[in-house]
Design a protein around this motif. Structure first.
Motif, PDB file in Angstrom:
ATOM      1  N   ASN A  29      53.513  -0.455 -15.637  1.00 48.52           N
ATOM      2  CA  ASN A  29      53.401  -1.515 -14.646  1.00 48.52           C
ATOM      3  C   ASN A  29      52.341  -1.181 -13.611  1.00 48.52           C
ATOM      4  N   VAL A  30      52.238   0.104 -13.251  1.00 45.63           N
ATOM      5  CA  VAL A  30      51.236   0.502 -12.264  1.00 45.63           C
ATOM      6  C   VAL A  30      49.840   0.141 -12.762  1.00 45.63           C
ATOM      7  N   VAL A  65      41.827  17.966 -13.405  1.00 47.44           N
ATOM      8  CA  VAL A  65      41.070  17.354 -12.313  1.00 47.44           C
ATOM      9  C   VAL A  65      41.996  16.568 -11.392  1.00 47.44           C
ATOM     10  N   ALA A  66      42.943  15.828 -11.980  1.00 49.76           N
ATOM     11  CA  ALA A  66      43.841  15.009 -11.151  1.00 49.76           C
ATOM     12  C   ALA A  66      44.663  15.892 -10.226  1.00 49.76           C
ATOM     13  N   ALA A  72      46.711   9.272 -11.479  1.00 44.49           N
ATOM     14  CA  ALA A  72      45.356   8.738 -11.540  1.00 44.49           C
ATOM     15  C   ALA A  72      44.388   9.820 -11.094  1.00 44.49           C
ATOM     16  N   VAL A  73      43.130   9.660 -11.498  1.00 42.16           N
ATOM     17  CA  VAL A  73      42.084  10.556 -11.018  1.00 42.16           C
ATOM     18  C   VAL A  73      41.289   9.757 -10.009  1.00 42.16           C
ATOM     19  N   PRO A  74      41.675   9.778  -8.779  1.00 36.54           N
ATOM     20  CA  PRO A  74      40.998   8.901  -7.814  1.00 36.54           C
ATOM     21  C   PRO A  74      39.627   9.417  -7.475  1.00 36.54           C
ATOM     22  N   HIS A  92      38.419   8.662 -18.265  1.00 33.81           N
ATOM     23  CA  HIS A  92      39.534   7.763 -18.569  1.00 33.81           C
ATOM     24  C   HIS A  92      40.546   7.795 -17.439  1.00 33.81           C
ATOM     25  N   GLY A  93      40.787   8.985 -16.896  1.00 35.17           N
ATOM     26  CA  GLY A  93      41.724   9.083 -15.784  1.00 35.17           C
ATOM     27  C   GLY A  93      41.203   8.371 -14.556  1.00 35.17           C
ATOM     28  N   GLU A  94      39.884   8.405 -14.395  1.00 41.31           N
ATOM     29  CA  GLU A  94      39.297   7.731 -13.247  1.00 41.31           C
ATOM     30  C   GLU A  94      39.454   6.228 -13.405  1.00 41.31           C
TER      31      GLU A  94
END
Lengths: 361, 400, 286
Positions: free
Chosen positions: B235-236, C47-48, C116-118, C202-204
């Motif tokens: 959902n996020v 990294v995250a 997430a990888v902000p 992808h995480g970003e």
């Protein structure tokens, strides 16, 4: 030919004739081992709790699947990542028939095996031209196709979280408690193991092994390679589907989510760790991998390591992957080889080895 | 001869000592089992449920237990695998000797656990969601649920969507391609259509993490409101992608194992928290009431450092149900006796839920009450945005 | 439409990057790396977590890249080195074992949840009249820059030449004095680096989670469609896979997003099993 009156006493375990070489049981010592082992297995339920009998049942089903996979991947060298798909095909075939037509147990099992065999033939025909790596890829594609198909079927047509299967009735006995199941599964597994051993000794099995070792050479020698590949896929897939159906009845439910790639990888680990190409290896590997998480849990408990539960599954995975890597690197013939070494060390003692030209089974 | 008789006496004495100690070790306690996914990727969702349950039990035992008999919980991890869940249920029922199983993890394990539990005459009650096999008219024997059954949750969300939009507009429901998710959206669409809305459903595989194209597809269907029944992690991603694709309408989430804090953290700073709503059977952790104060006190006493979540409340509520059922059963309480108690039970949940948890022989889920919580940016909390709405346990399906 | 194109370009870049990692190691060591997805997400997690613990994005990313390279070297040193020359299924199962270990490590070390990888950039970028999500833009730019860099190294530098030599003719290269072990080690380092970058991006763009290892499957499918030993092939095939996935999501039905590329692979396996650009293997007529 030696004249018996004049020859010295030759131990009955030495393979001095064709019959002896191919025999499953050589000599009195081996027969004794078989009898003692058989008695121990039959008496097992008396000494263990219900939970461990249940684990034994799970092991027995895994043995059936592993033996089949080992013949396909170990002997005929057709690496298959489709084990989960075939288990699922068997489970769903049995489950759908049971749910729709309320077929008796043996018919459902037979139907599952036939379904597995048919799909196995299709996969074989698809991968006839391909080399090892591409056969593995084809089975991977099969895995995705089959699991997606079943998820679709389950969500759209079945409209539920899965199929529920009632406890099977064999006619002369109803399989209710884990102990009932144990004797039933023990008989089935013994038949499959004997069948596998016999197949591998027969001309069909030798053709499969020949194709596995070097298919071009086999063709040159006159082995019908195409038939061999198709037949090995058909037979082993049928057995795997059969095991899937058994498992479905045992657990009591069928749902596509149980058939994920990790299951296929677990079976491959069973044959790698157990020993590729040998039936004994399949048995050892199946028991090892099935019991591994529970043994690990016990080890952590006893060592009072008090690992947080949320880390435990990660440790299971690390142990699992680590064992695969370790066996591939250091003991590629698996537990079966370790067993053979221990056994020959024991029987040959005080000698280091018996002879340079012993045939290894 | 003398050696043999000495040996015999020693072993007899040892045997007797062991037997006596075993007998002495047989204490009075209610033995119950708890099964959950404690170590897999969904542990963030289940962890607080177990915690809430254990807080209640510790509190209960601290007050002397049920009429002087303490409650012993054996917790087992099923690692989200149906076969392992069945094995653990069998172990609990046979080796440990529990009289009931509580908790359970994702719906994929439920059928397997219910089957094993029924074969061993041990009632099993799920808290995290539930499968339709507990609904009337013929629920599975020994199988109960006190959580969010997807079919009912779906219907409630559809009705709410219709009410929120006053019968005009389009609702898009999305969920994962799994039996529960599909059912939730079917019932949501049915209820929304009955309320006058246009509807549509978008399903995706459970392993998708990138929702760009999926969000664009949803936008192309022109939704006025989006109802999301996927897992909280997905959902996020979906909410982020939807706001990124330009959707500015309300988003209503089904609270299937929801943990508020990670959700709020993940969506901060993207403006994705406005018009975000949750529909749930349980009070939000920021609600008031005596029972909620009890939970917070117990959590503090037993060392929880982070704030409680809806999932903690779920665990506590389940334990309350367990307490009431064991109380009615008496001691000793074997599995089938407990089952007959559960089949006729009614437990008042106070401020935790909108109404009592009630089971009957033909209905192992009962009438349920649901409430909408909306995110308040000033307070940074999910606050109630509606009254408790009643929902029956026989949702009407209107297939497309 | 513009955001659709951007989505496809970003996915294409990530799959191509990850696919290049797989192809590079296949070319030199003939091991089909099934652990690509796990490697990518593992580095993404590194990294995250680094960013969660206070490091900024421009510092955390090189840290991730460094750990990827170290991981590649470690994998080569402890495992690949010992099984070079064995039949292909050994390497295959080895990478499966490595993937399982990495999966377990991710659970033990990082918890396995969704993070997430902000990159510190969010919201929208406006280019002309187009309003595009920044995360996608960053992912696309990052992916293609990495692909260009790796391609450049491969084509232009000495190291690249050595890798190509070992890929084509191992025995001849060894006879000419090339240190084959070192070259294969370096190709694994670069291969895992490529995978790690794909995971970070992808995480970003979305987030890292245990379920995100499925990007490895998409990249593997791209490798197989394009030809396991062809870099050009994998870049082209990654486009096909990314386009298929996004097209299926947008215009057909998102439920089939993961099965659509598999169907294309099935067709390729029947028609041209060695891939679109792969070396035509002389399949023995058996």
């Amino acid at each position: 030919m030696m004249s018996h009156a004049q020859s010295p006493r030759i131990p009955s375990s030495l393979p001095i004739s064709m019959g002896r070489t191919l025999a499953l049981c050589r000599g009195r010592a081996q027969w004794l081992a078989v009898v003692v082992g058989g008695v121990a297995l039959l008496a097992l339920p008396r000494f263990f709790s219900v939970f461990w009998i249940h684990l034994a049942n799970v092991c027995l089903i895994a043995i059936i699947g592993a033996v089949a996979l080992n013949i396909l991947t170990g002997n005929a060298r057709l690496v298959s990542l489709g084990q989960a798909a075939f288990l699922g095909i068997g489970a769903f075939a049995a489950g759908l028939l049971q749910r729709t037509y309320n077929v008796p147990f043996p018919i459902a099992l037979a139907a599952a095996a036939i379904a597995g065999g048919i799909v196995g033939v299709m996969v074989a025909l698809l991968s006839l031209r391909l080399r090892v790596l591409y056969v593995a890829v084809t089975t991977l594609v099969l895995h995705f196709a089959v699991t997606t198909f079943f998820s679709f079927v389950q969500a759209v047509f079945l409209d539920s979280s899965g199929i529920i299967l009632p406890l099977p009735n064999l006619g002369f006995m109803e399989l209710q408690t884990p102990t009932d199941w144990y004797y039933f599964l023990l008989a089935i597994a013994a038949l499959i193991v004997l069948g596998a051993l016999n197949l591998l000794r027969s001309f069909i099995g030798r053709r499969w092994i020949a194709v596995g070792e070097h298919d071009v050479a086999a063709e040159a020698l006159g082995v019908p390679v195409r038939w061999a590949k198709v037949s090995v896929f058909a037979v082993t897939s049928a057995v795997v589907a059969f095991a899937g159906a058994l498992s479905a009845y045992y657990v009591g439910t069928v749902s596509f989510e149980s058939y994920h790639l990790g299951l296929a990888i677990a079976y491959l680990a069973m044959i790698i760790i157990g020993g590729v190409g040998s039936v004994l290896g399949s048995i050892l590997g199946a028991v090892f991998i099935t019991l591994l998480p529970y043994v690990l849990d016990q080890i952590f408990l006893i060592a009072h390591l008090n690992v947080r539960a949320n880390v435990l599954a990660g440790l299971h995975q690390i142990a699992f992957g680590g064992l695969i890597v370790a066996f591939l690197l250091f003991e590629p013939r698996g537990l079966a080889e370790i067993w053979r070494r221990v056994r020959s060390a024991a029987t040959d003692w005080p000698f280091r080895y018996r002879s340079a030209s012993r045939s290894v089974r | 001869m003398r050696q043999k008789s000495r040996l015999a006496t020693v072993s007899l004495a040892l045997g007797a000592a062991l037997a006596l100690s075993a007998a002495g070790a047989q204490e009075r306690a209610h033995k119950i089992g708890y099964l959950a996914d404690l170590s897999g990727p969904m542990q963030d969702n289940y962890g607080p449920i177990v915690e809430g349950f254990e807080f209640y039990v510790k509190d209960l035992n601290g007050r002397g237990g049920i009429n002087g008999v303490p409650v012993q919980v054996a917790v087992r991890d099923d690692q989200l695998d149906a076969t392992r869940a069945a094995s653990m249920a069998l172990e609990l029922a046979t080796s440990v000797g529990v009289n009931s199983i509580w908790g359970m993890s994702q719906t994929r394990t439920h059928l397997a656990v219910y089957q094993t539990a029924a074969r061993n005459r041990t009632p099993a009650t799920a808290m995290f969601s539930g499968i339709k096999e507990v609904l009337p008219p013929s629920p599975l024997p020994y199988a109960y649920s006190a959580g969010h059954v997807f079919e009912v949750a779906g219907e409630v969300s559809g009705k709410l969507a219709a009410t929120m939009l006053n019968g005009k507009g389009k609702m898009i429901c999305n969920s994962i391609e799994a039996p529960g998710g599909v059912a939730a959206c079917q019932f949501a669409e049915g209820a929304a259509a009955a309320g006058g809305l246009e509807t549509g459903t978008v399903l995706f595989p459970p392993t998708v993490t990138e929702f760009g194209a999926i969000a664009q597809r949803m936008m192309s269907m022109n939704p006025t409101i989006v109802v999301a029944h996927a897992g909280s992690g997905q959902n996020v991603g979906l909410i982020k992608a939807l706001r990124g694709a330009g959707f500015s309408g309300p988003i209503l989430m089904g609270s299937h194992g929801l943990n508020e804090a990670p959700l709020i953290n993940a969506l901060q700073g993207i403006g994705s928290l406005d018009k975000l709503q949750i529909v749930s059977r349980f009070a939000s952790p920021d609600s008031t009431g005596k029972e909620l104060a009890d939970i917070r006190a117990a959590a503090q006493q037993y060392g929880k450092k982070t704030p409680i979540a809806t999932t903690t409340i779920m665990g506590w509520a389940l334990a309350k149900l367990m307490d009431a059922s064991l109380r009615q059963c008496g001691y000793p309480c074997p599995g089938d006796k407990l089952n007959s108690v559960l089949e006729n039970i009614k437990v008042d949940m106070g401020s935790l839920m909108g109404g009592p948890v009630q089971f009957t022989p033909k209905d192992h889920y009962g009438t349920t009450w649901w409430r909408v919580f909306q995110y308040d940016a000033k307070e940074k909390k999910f606050l109630p945005a509606s009254e408790w709405l009643e929902a029956s346990s026989t949702p009407t399906l209107r297939k497309q | 439409m513009a955001s659709f194109i951007l989505t496809v370009v970003a996915s294409w870049g990530i799959y191509a990057l990850l696919g290049m990692g797989i192809v590079l190691v296949y070319r030199t060591s003939r091991v089909l790396n099934l652990a690509g997805g796990e490697l990518a997400i593992f580095i993404g997690y590194v990294v995250a977590i680094a960013i969660e613990n206070g490091l900024s994005f421009p510092i955390a990313v090189p840290l991730g890249m460094g750990s990827a390279m170290a991981l590649g070297l470690a994998i080569f040193w402890f495992t690949i080195r010992r099984i070079m020359g064995e039949p292909p299924h050994v390497g295959l199962m080895l990478t499966v074992g490595i993937a399982t270990i990495l999966n377990g490590l991710m659970i033990v070390l990082f918890g396995g949840g969704m993070i997430a990888v902000p990159a510190g950039l969010s919201g929208f970028t406006t280019i002309g009249s187009l309003r595009l999500p920044t995360t996608d833009v960053v992912a696309a730019i990052g992916a293609w820059l990495s692909i260009a860099a790796i391609g450049l190294v491969y084509r232009v530098t000495n190291l690249g030449l050595q890798m190509r030599a070992v890929a084509e003719r191992v025995m001849l290269s060894a006879q000419r004095g090339l240190n084959v072990d070192r070259t294969v080690a370096l190709s694994w380092i670069i291969g895992v680096l490529a995978a790690g970058l794909a995971g970070i991006l992808h995480g970003e763009r979305a987030f890292v989670a245990l379920s995100a290892t499925v990007i490895g499957i998409s990249a593997l499918i791209a490798c197989l469609i394009g030809g396991m030993d062809s870099l050009k092939g994998v870049i082209f095939a990654a486009f096909i896979v990314a386009l298929t996935e996004s097209f299926t999501a947008l215009y057909i039905d998102p439920r089939y997003v993961l099965i659509a590329p598999v169907m294309i692979l099935l067709v390729i396996l029947i028609v041209r099993p060695w891939g679109l650009f792969g070396t035509v293997e002389e399949f023995r007529r058996v």
